[in-house]
Design a protein around this motif. Structure first.
Motif, PDB file in Angstrom:
ATOM      1  N   ARG A  55       0.828  -1.206   0.000  1.00  0.00           N
ATOM      2  CA  ARG A  55       0.000   0.000   0.000  1.00  0.00           C
ATOM      3  C   ARG A  55       0.862   1.257   0.000  1.00  0.00           C
ATOM      4  O   ARG A  55       0.523   2.262  -0.647  1.00  0.00           O
ATOM      5  CB  ARG A  55      -0.915  -0.016   1.238  1.00  0.00           C
ATOM      6  N   SER A  61      -0.218   7.790   2.942  1.00  0.00           N
ATOM      7  CA  SER A  61      -1.098   8.518   3.838  1.00  0.00           C
ATOM      8  C   SER A  61      -0.784   8.160   5.289  1.00  0.00           C
ATOM      9  O   SER A  61      -0.008   7.244   5.597  1.00  0.00           O
ATOM     10  CB  SER A  61      -2.555   8.187   3.514  1.00  0.00           C
ATOM     11  N   THR A  63      -2.861   6.834   7.392  1.00  0.00           N
ATOM     12  CA  THR A  63      -3.430   5.510   7.702  1.00  0.00           C
ATOM     13  C   THR A  63      -2.466   4.393   7.335  1.00  0.00           C
ATOM     14  O   THR A  63      -2.262   3.443   8.104  1.00  0.00           O
ATOM     15  CB  THR A  63      -4.749   5.332   6.950  1.00  0.00           C
ATOM     16  N   TRP A  67      -0.656   1.705  10.137  1.00  0.00           N
ATOM     17  CA  TRP A  67      -0.700   0.245  10.120  1.00  0.00           C
ATOM     18  C   TRP A  67       0.673  -0.357   9.848  1.00  0.00           C
ATOM     19  O   TRP A  67       0.956  -1.495  10.248  1.00  0.00           O
ATOM     20  CB  TRP A  67      -1.716  -0.242   9.091  1.00  0.00           C
ATOM     21  N   LEU A 108      -8.864  -6.055  10.933  1.00  0.00           N
ATOM     22  CA  LEU A 108      -9.317  -4.671  10.770  1.00  0.00           C
ATOM     23  C   LEU A 108      -8.331  -3.880   9.916  1.00  0.00           C
ATOM     24  O   LEU A 108      -8.722  -3.132   9.007  1.00  0.00           O
ATOM     25  CB  LEU A 108      -9.476  -4.022  12.137  1.00  0.00           C
ATOM     26  N   GLY A 109      -7.035  -4.040  10.177  1.00  0.00           N
ATOM     27  CA  GLY A 109      -6.049  -3.298   9.390  1.00  0.00           C
ATOM     28  C   GLY A 109      -6.039  -3.706   7.930  1.00  0.00           C
ATOM     29  O   GLY A 109      -5.984  -2.857   7.037  1.00  0.00           O
ATOM     30  N   THR A 111      -8.515  -4.994   6.222  1.00  0.00           N
ATOM     31  CA  THR A 111      -9.757  -4.534   5.581  1.00  0.00           C
ATOM     32  C   THR A 111      -9.695  -3.050   5.259  1.00  0.00           C
ATOM     33  O   THR A 111     -10.089  -2.611   4.165  1.00  0.00           O
ATOM     34  CB  THR A 111     -10.947  -4.825   6.489  1.00  0.00           C
ATOM     35  N   LEU A 112      -9.183  -2.240   6.196  1.00  0.00           N
ATOM     36  CA  LEU A 112      -9.090  -0.800   5.944  1.00  0.00           C
ATOM     37  C   LEU A 112      -8.097  -0.487   4.821  1.00  0.00           C
ATOM     38  O   LEU A 112      -8.334   0.425   4.016  1.00  0.00           O
ATOM     39  CB  LEU A 112      -8.662  -0.082   7.233  1.00  0.00           C
ATOM     40  N   LEU A 113      -7.021  -1.236   4.760  1.00  0.00           N
ATOM     41  CA  LEU A 113      -6.042  -0.980   3.698  1.00  0.00           C
ATOM     42  C   LEU A 113      -6.586  -1.360   2.332  1.00  0.00           C
ATOM     43  O   LEU A 113      -6.296  -0.700   1.329  1.00  0.00           O
ATOM     44  CB  LEU A 113      -4.761  -1.764   3.985  1.00  0.00           C
ATOM     45  N   HIS A 115      -9.893  -1.512   1.411  1.00  0.00           N
ATOM     46  CA  HIS A 115     -11.077  -0.743   1.011  1.00  0.00           C
ATOM     47  C   HIS A 115     -10.876   0.765   1.087  1.00  0.00           C
ATOM     48  O   HIS A 115     -11.806   1.511   0.774  1.00  0.00           O
ATOM     49  CB  HIS A 115     -12.264  -1.134   1.901  1.00  0.00           C
ATOM     50  N   SER A 116      -9.709   1.242   1.508  1.00  0.00           N
ATOM     51  CA  SER A 116      -9.487   2.686   1.505  1.00  0.00           C
ATOM     52  C   SER A 116      -9.298   3.162   0.065  1.00  0.00           C
ATOM     53  O   SER A 116      -8.794   2.424  -0.787  1.00  0.00           O
ATOM     54  CB  SER A 116      -8.243   3.026   2.342  1.00  0.00           C
TER      55      SER A 116
END
Length: 221
Positions: A55, A61, A63, A67, A108-109, A111-113, A115-116
């Motif tokens: 990522r 970013s 975020t 992570w 959680l990490g 998924t956020l990476l 779908h961001s």
């Protein structure tokens, strides 16, 4: 990258990954994660770290960096903990809580990476809208203008009289002493290189103007 360097990097990655994987497994097993769960713990840590690094190649970013620090602390902390810093036979309660809660945090990490929003996709240029060509009525189309009559070519002019050539400047006078010295330099150059000396070399060796060096070379030829 050369093949040898790639091979060395691959061997280094396998060794470092195996040691890190074993350390994470030992820590998870000491924290109460037995069986296949102890092997799944290092897989989740390393996969989250790989996902974050991928990522960061396209998005730097806050975020992504957050992570990255979480995955790095989890991997580095587990490796350091197995170096005798903690007693693996008596793991503290807070470490058991962190190990038990890691799967939810890793999910959680990841998924956020995933779908961001991707900033590079938002900057892609939009396709240009094509405008259809307007219909042209044949009757309203302008009629081509008639070709103009050819313009008669003017009579050929008489050739101009040739301009007399300017008299050439007389060749510079060559001092005999300078010619003799230049002949020695030319002979030495021919012995060393096997070829005749040129104007630029003679000019550099004697420190004389280029026209004078050219005149000496022509006389020595």
């Amino acid at each position: 990258m050369p093949f040898k360097i790639r091979a060395v990097v691959l061997v280094l990655a396998v060794i470092a990954g195996s040691l890190s994987f074993a350390h994470l497994h030992d820590l998870a097993q000491a924290a109460g994660q037995t069986g296949w769960k102890a092997w799944a713990y290092p897989v989740s840590v390393d996969l989250l770290l790989v996902c974050v690094l991928h990522r960061l190649r396209v998005d730097r970013s806050v975020t992504a960096w957050f992570w990255f620090l979480i995955a790095l602390v989890a991997s580095l902390g587990a490796n350091v903990a197995t170096a005798g810093v903690l007693d693996l036979d008596h793991v503290p309660a807070w470490l058991r809580i962190l190990v038990a809660g890691w799967p939810a945090l890793a999910f959680l990490g990841g998924t956020l990476l995933v779908h961001s929003p991707n900033p590079t996709a938002d900057l892609a240029p939009a396709p240009l809208a094509t405008t259809p060509a307007p219909d042209i009525d044949p009757e309203s189309a302008p009629t081509p203008e008639p070709a103009s009559a050819p313009v008669p070519e003017p009579e050929s002019l008489a050739p101009a009289e040739p301009v007399p050539a300017l008299p050439q400047a007389p060749a510079p006078a060559l001092p005999p002493a300078l010619v003799d010295h230049a002949r020695k330099v030319a002979d030495d150059h021919r012995v060393r290189t096997g070829s005749a000396i040129d104007t630029a070399t003679l000019r550099a060796r004697l420190g004389i103007p280029e026209d004078l060096a050219g005149a000496i070379v022509a006389q020595l030829a």
